[in-house]
Motif scaffolding. Structure first.
Motif, PDB file in Angstrom:
ATOM      1  N   ASP A 231     -95.439 -92.624  50.553  1.00  0.00           N
ATOM      2  CA  ASP A 231     -95.444 -93.305  49.261  1.00  0.00           C
ATOM      3  C   ASP A 231     -95.407 -92.251  48.164  1.00  0.00           C
ATOM      4  N   LEU A 232     -94.364 -92.283  47.336  1.00  0.00           N
ATOM      5  CA  LEU A 232     -94.172 -91.303  46.270  1.00  0.00           C
ATOM      6  C   LEU A 232     -94.699 -91.761  44.922  1.00  0.00           C
TER       7      LEU A 232
ATOM      8  N   LEU B  25     -80.835 -91.672  57.864  1.00  0.00           N
ATOM      9  CA  LEU B  25     -80.968 -92.911  57.091  1.00  0.00           C
ATOM     10  C   LEU B  25     -82.124 -92.749  56.120  1.00  0.00           C
ATOM     11  N   LEU B  26     -81.847 -93.005  54.846  1.00  0.00           N
ATOM     12  CA  LEU B  26     -82.864 -92.945  53.798  1.00  0.00           C
ATOM     13  C   LEU B  26     -83.017 -94.321  53.174  1.00  0.00           C
ATOM     14  N   LEU B  27     -84.248 -94.821  53.146  1.00  0.00           N
ATOM     15  CA  LEU B  27     -84.547 -96.105  52.520  1.00  0.00           C
ATOM     16  C   LEU B  27     -85.679 -95.928  51.534  1.00  0.00           C
ATOM     17  N   ASP B  28     -85.416 -96.225  50.264  1.00  0.00           N
ATOM     18  CA  ASP B  28     -86.451 -96.227  49.228  1.00  0.00           C
ATOM     19  C   ASP B  28     -86.742 -97.665  48.835  1.00  0.00           C
ATOM     20  N   THR B  29     -88.016 -98.049  48.905  1.00  0.00           N
ATOM     21  CA  THR B  29     -88.442 -99.407  48.547  1.00  0.00           C
ATOM     22  C   THR B  29     -89.365 -99.324  47.342  1.00  0.00           C
ATOM     23  N   PHE B  30     -89.026-100.084  46.293  1.00  0.00           N
ATOM     24  CA  PHE B  30     -89.748-100.026  45.021  1.00  0.00           C
ATOM     25  C   PHE B  30     -90.526-101.327  44.799  1.00  0.00           C
ATOM     26  N   ASP B  31     -91.705-101.179  44.257  1.00  0.00           N
ATOM     27  CA  ASP B  31     -92.541-102.337  43.917  1.00  0.00           C
ATOM     28  C   ASP B  31     -93.138-102.093  42.534  1.00  0.00           C
ATOM     29  N   PHE B  32     -92.692-102.907  41.532  1.00  0.00           N
ATOM     30  CA  PHE B  32     -93.140-102.771  40.143  1.00  0.00           C
ATOM     31  C   PHE B  32     -93.952-104.000  39.733  1.00  0.00           C
ATOM     32  N   THR B  33     -94.723-103.856  38.694  1.00  0.00           N
ATOM     33  CA  THR B  33     -95.435-105.013  38.136  1.00  0.00           C
ATOM     34  C   THR B  33     -94.487-105.903  37.345  1.00  0.00           C
TER      35      THR B  33
ATOM     36  N   ARG C 278     -96.042 -99.802  41.302  1.00  0.00           N
ATOM     37  CA  ARG C 278     -97.142 -99.962  42.266  1.00  0.00           C
ATOM     38  C   ARG C 278     -96.916 -99.108  43.503  1.00  0.00           C
ATOM     39  N   HIS C 279     -95.699 -99.162  44.043  1.00  0.00           N
ATOM     40  CA  HIS C 279     -95.381 -98.388  45.245  1.00  0.00           C
ATOM     41  C   HIS C 279     -93.926 -97.934  45.199  1.00  0.00           C
ATOM     42  N   LEU C 280     -93.705 -96.728  45.749  1.00  0.00           N
ATOM     43  CA  LEU C 280     -92.356 -96.232  45.998  1.00  0.00           C
ATOM     44  C   LEU C 280     -92.407 -95.626  47.400  1.00  0.00           C
ATOM     45  N   VAL C 281     -91.982 -96.384  48.369  1.00  0.00           N
ATOM     46  CA  VAL C 281     -92.057 -95.942  49.761  1.00  0.00           C
ATOM     47  C   VAL C 281     -90.714 -95.366  50.174  1.00  0.00           C
ATOM     48  N   ARG C 282     -90.718 -94.077  50.511  1.00  0.00           N
ATOM     49  CA  ARG C 282     -89.504 -93.389  50.973  1.00  0.00           C
ATOM     50  C   ARG C 282     -89.590 -93.229  52.484  1.00  0.00           C
TER      51      ARG C 282
ATOM     52  N   GLN D 286     -94.382 -85.661  37.654  1.00  0.00           N
ATOM     53  CA  GLN D 286     -95.242 -84.866  36.787  1.00  0.00           C
ATOM     54  C   GLN D 286     -96.045 -83.844  37.608  1.00  0.00           C
ATOM     55  N   PRO D 287     -96.399 -82.703  36.991  1.00  0.00           N
ATOM     56  CA  PRO D 287     -97.181 -81.688  37.706  1.00  0.00           C
ATOM     57  C   PRO D 287     -98.645 -82.099  37.838  1.00  0.00           C
ATOM     58  N   GLY D 288     -99.328 -81.450  38.777  1.00  0.00           N
ATOM     59  CA  GLY D 288    -100.754 -81.687  38.977  1.00  0.00           C
ATOM     60  C   GLY D 288    -101.051 -82.151  40.389  1.00  0.00           C
ATOM     61  N   SER D 289    -102.209 -81.790  40.894  1.00  0.00           N
ATOM     62  CA  SER D 289    -102.560 -82.114  42.275  1.00  0.00           C
ATOM     63  C   SER D 289    -102.768 -83.604  42.490  1.00  0.00           C
ATOM     64  N   ASP D 290    -103.016 -84.367  41.413  1.00  0.00           N
ATOM     65  CA  ASP D 290    -103.144 -85.822  41.554  1.00  0.00           C
ATOM     66  C   ASP D 290    -101.790 -86.479  41.805  1.00  0.00           C
ATOM     67  N   HIS D 291    -100.729 -85.794  41.489  1.00  0.00           N
ATOM     68  CA  HIS D 291     -99.385 -86.326  41.693  1.00  0.00           C
ATOM     69  C   HIS D 291     -98.923 -85.912  43.089  1.00  0.00           C
ATOM     70  N   ARG D 292     -99.146 -86.793  44.047  1.00  0.00           N
ATOM     71  CA  ARG D 292     -98.987 -86.431  45.452  1.00  0.00           C
ATOM     72  C   ARG D 292     -98.439 -87.586  46.265  1.00  0.00           C
ATOM     73  N   ALA D 293     -98.036 -87.259  47.489  1.00  0.00           N
ATOM     74  CA  ALA D 293     -97.613 -88.271  48.446  1.00  0.00           C
ATOM     75  C   ALA D 293     -98.840 -88.863  49.137  1.00  0.00           C
ATOM     76  N   THR D 294     -98.779 -90.149  49.429  1.00  0.00           N
ATOM     77  CA  THR D 294     -99.871 -90.819  50.134  1.00  0.00           C
ATOM     78  C   THR D 294     -99.292 -91.657  51.271  1.00  0.00           C
TER      79      THR D 294
END
Length: 620
Positions: A499-500, A527-535, A510-514, A475-483
């Motif tokens: 973290d995307l 090498l690309l690794l995406d790790t997902f963490d959902f509730t 909760r987290h999407l670490v690329r 989504q657009p907006g400055s709050d939608h950022r990488a951390t």
């Protein structure tokens, strides 16, 4: 710096304004040297060839029908094509008048072109005009006495009206010994009527506090024109005070790393006009106002060499084209100030006709600032790695005996200038071909810069190599950022982790670490690794990769074939199911382009899950 301080620094008010451009007492002899020099010949021949072609053509008609197309349908190219064609005629006939002063047909064509441009209803593009009508009539050539017809609706000053004023002011100063008095007076009249008076009395304009290219182009053009034309030091100081204030705002758009997230094209556009103005100001004040002494300007000047992958291929995040050439005049000038500015091979220069906007200031300085001794020192882009901390860009260019390889990735946020929803986007390039691509800028329309912006494939995360979660896009907006960004750079390897999750409005995420690991070896791999963490377990995860080259899928072997190498995508077929989708978008110049989305659907969906890919090059 206030106007009184500026006035004290203005040096030699009787100086021939053309000497601000060219410090040669015998300027006719200098142009004769350019005409005869083998080093300048490729550039001169391009202008001459275009001039002979244009002499056989009529002025393009800038009709009311064309002008109103943008308001009625939102498309820009129809009017802009003829508008920019007139600027090409101005540039071409002015340069040829200087190069071949014995040719009366060039001078006559220049005079007619100037008169035609002065007759234009507005120097603005229809896309920038809005609903404010252009006023007409006479004006006094002073900023102190208001002219009755100019009180009321403000004149609009956009990028191209300011550029036109800048162009006409320089053409006047370089050719005034040839132009008739009526035409010289007409140019001055139109500059005061359309540019100087509105700038001082009818602003402020939205770009005066902007932190992007509009600030530098508009203010820089006005300041440069004033330095050329204004003999009244009170008026000139008033203009320069405002211009310098806007330039300070422009520079705030750059963080300390010197990068612009608008992309390379807007770097050389905005920063180019900053340099054009700063050069004239430095000369007019005998070096007392030297904007180049700021170390931040030095870092901004180095951004160009951090954008190129190989040849003309650029890291084209945001609204940037995938291919670009070098404005050698600007590059040679910057190298003389900052020796660590890299001069690339002369073959990478922008030709005379490549700038579809036909900008006078750049075209002239590609000749004026060119230096033969600099041209012969240029070479191909070499191995280099750059991490631009504030922009959150990692660019790694690796050259070995097999060729040039490049990997680039970005974090950032989704409210950058000329923004795309592209947090976590990356590019993979080899041997002059981009295998995993960024589409860059689409065709500019009214909707492109309106609420519909992210319905366009090239602006939406749908057109980028980032995940799609439960059917949701970024989504657009400055709050939608990488951390939680972490970057490691080593001689043979670069790593980037971010973290995307903040880029998505997905409440269960909760987290999407690329994580990227770029290994530089004989045939590099990523090498690309995406790790997902959902509730709770997600309903769908799709890993998307974008390419302009049609992929090949045979059994478990999925690859993208280039002319000399293939990029193979290795994955676990028990966990990931690939699908290739053919898409289309309209590029910046109105051409419909085919693009391919390689989608991998995760087959085992749990609260914590991951997807891993290895992108490796192999020779064909």
């Amino acid at each position: 710096m206030n106007r009184n301080e500026i006035k004290l620094l203005l040096d030699n008010p009787s100086l021939d304004a053309s000497l601000l451009l060219l410090h040669e007492e015998d300027q006719q002899a200098w142009w004769s040297m350019v005409r005869q020099s083998e080093s300048y010949r490729p550039m001169v021949d391009e202008v001459r060839e275009e001039a002979e072609k244009l002499l056989r053509q009529q002025d393009p008609e800038r009709s009311f029908t064309l002008f109103r197309i943008f308001a009625e349908s939102g498309t820009r190219l129809e009017y802009e094509r003829v508008y920019f064609e007139m600027r090409k005629r101005l540039n071409t006939f002015a340069i040829m008048t200087l190069l071949e002063p014995e040719r009366s047909d060039y001078l006559q064509a220049l005079e007619e072109t100037i008169w035609s441009i002065c007759n234009e209803y507005t120097w603005c593009l229809p896309a920038h005009v809005g609903n404010t009508p252009e006023t007409t009539g006479e004006s006094s050539y002073s900023l102190q006495v208001p002219s009755a017809d100019l009180q009321g609706n403000a004149h609009i000053i956009d990028l191209f009206s300011a550029e036109t004023g800048f162009a006409l002011s320089e053409v006047l100063r370089l050719t005034e010994h040839k132009l008739p008095r009526l035409l010289r007076n007409r140019i001055i009249h139109e500059l005061y009527r359309r540019i100087f008076w509105p700038y001082i009395h009818q602003g402020p304009f939205h770009w005066e506090k902007a932190t992007h290219n509009w600030a530098a182009v508009c203010a820089g053009s006005i300041g440069a024109a004033a330095l050329h034309l204004m003999k009244n030091e009170e008026d000139l100081a008033a203009i320069l005070e405002k211009v310098l204030g806007t330039m300070n705002c422009y520079l705030k758009g750059f963080e300390e790393d010197g990068a612009t997230t608008e992309g390379y094209g807007y770097w050389y556009y905005g920063f180019g006009f900053f340099v054009f103005f700063a050069d004239l100001l430095k000369k007019r004040t005998a070096g007392s106002i030297n904007l180049f002494s700021d170390e931040k300007i030095h870092r901004i000047a180095l951004f160009q060499q951090k954008c190129f992958m190989s040849g003309t291929a650029v890291v084209n995040f945001s609204d940037s084209t995938p291919e670009a050439r070098i404005h050698m005049g600007l590059t040679h000038y910057l190298n003389r100030i900052y020796p660590d500015v890299v001069i690339p091979d002369f073959s990478l220069r922008t030709s005379y006709t490549e700038d579809h906007c036909n900008r006078w200031a750049t075209a002239l300085r590609n000749i004026l600032w060119f230096r033969e001794e600099k041209a012969i020192t240029g070479g191909p882009w070499d191995t280099a790695s750059y991490y631009l901390k504030d922009a959150q860009w990692l660019v790694s260019r690796y050259v070995n005996e097999n060729g040039t390889y490049c990997f680039a990735a970005k974090g950032g946020h989704n409210n950058e200038p000329h923004n795309h929803n592209d947090v976590g986007q990356f590019i993979v390039h080899s041997q002059g071909q981009t295998f995993l691509a960024d589409l860059g800028c689409g065709m500019y329309t009214k909707e492109y810069f309106g609420p519909e912006r992210y319905t366009y494939l090239c602006n939406s995360s749908r057109g980028h190599s980032v995940p799609i979660l439960n059917g949701r896009l970024q989504q657009p907006g400055s709050d939608h950022r990488a951390t939680d960004l972490q970057v490691t750079t080593e001689a043979n390897m670069e790593k980037m982790q971010l973290d995307l999750s903040g880029a998505y409005d997905e409440p269960q995420l909760r987290h999407l670490v690329r994580s990227f690991t770029w290994t530089k070896k004989e045939l590099p791999q990523l090498l690309l690794l995406d790790t997902f963490d959902f509730t709770e377990a997600p309903t769908e995860i799709v890993e998307r990769f974008i390419t302009m080259i049609e992929p090949t899928f045979s059994g478990d072997d999925l690859y993208i074939a280039g002319a000399e190498q293939r990029l193979h995508i290795r994955f676990d077929s028990a966990l990931l199911q690939p699908h290739i989708e053919k898409l289309e978008y309209t590029d910046h110049f109105g051409a419909v382009k085919v693009v391919y989305a390689i989608d991998f659907k995760l087959l085992q969906l749990e609260q914590q899950c991951s997807a891993q890919f290895i992108f490796e090059f192999k020779t064909v």
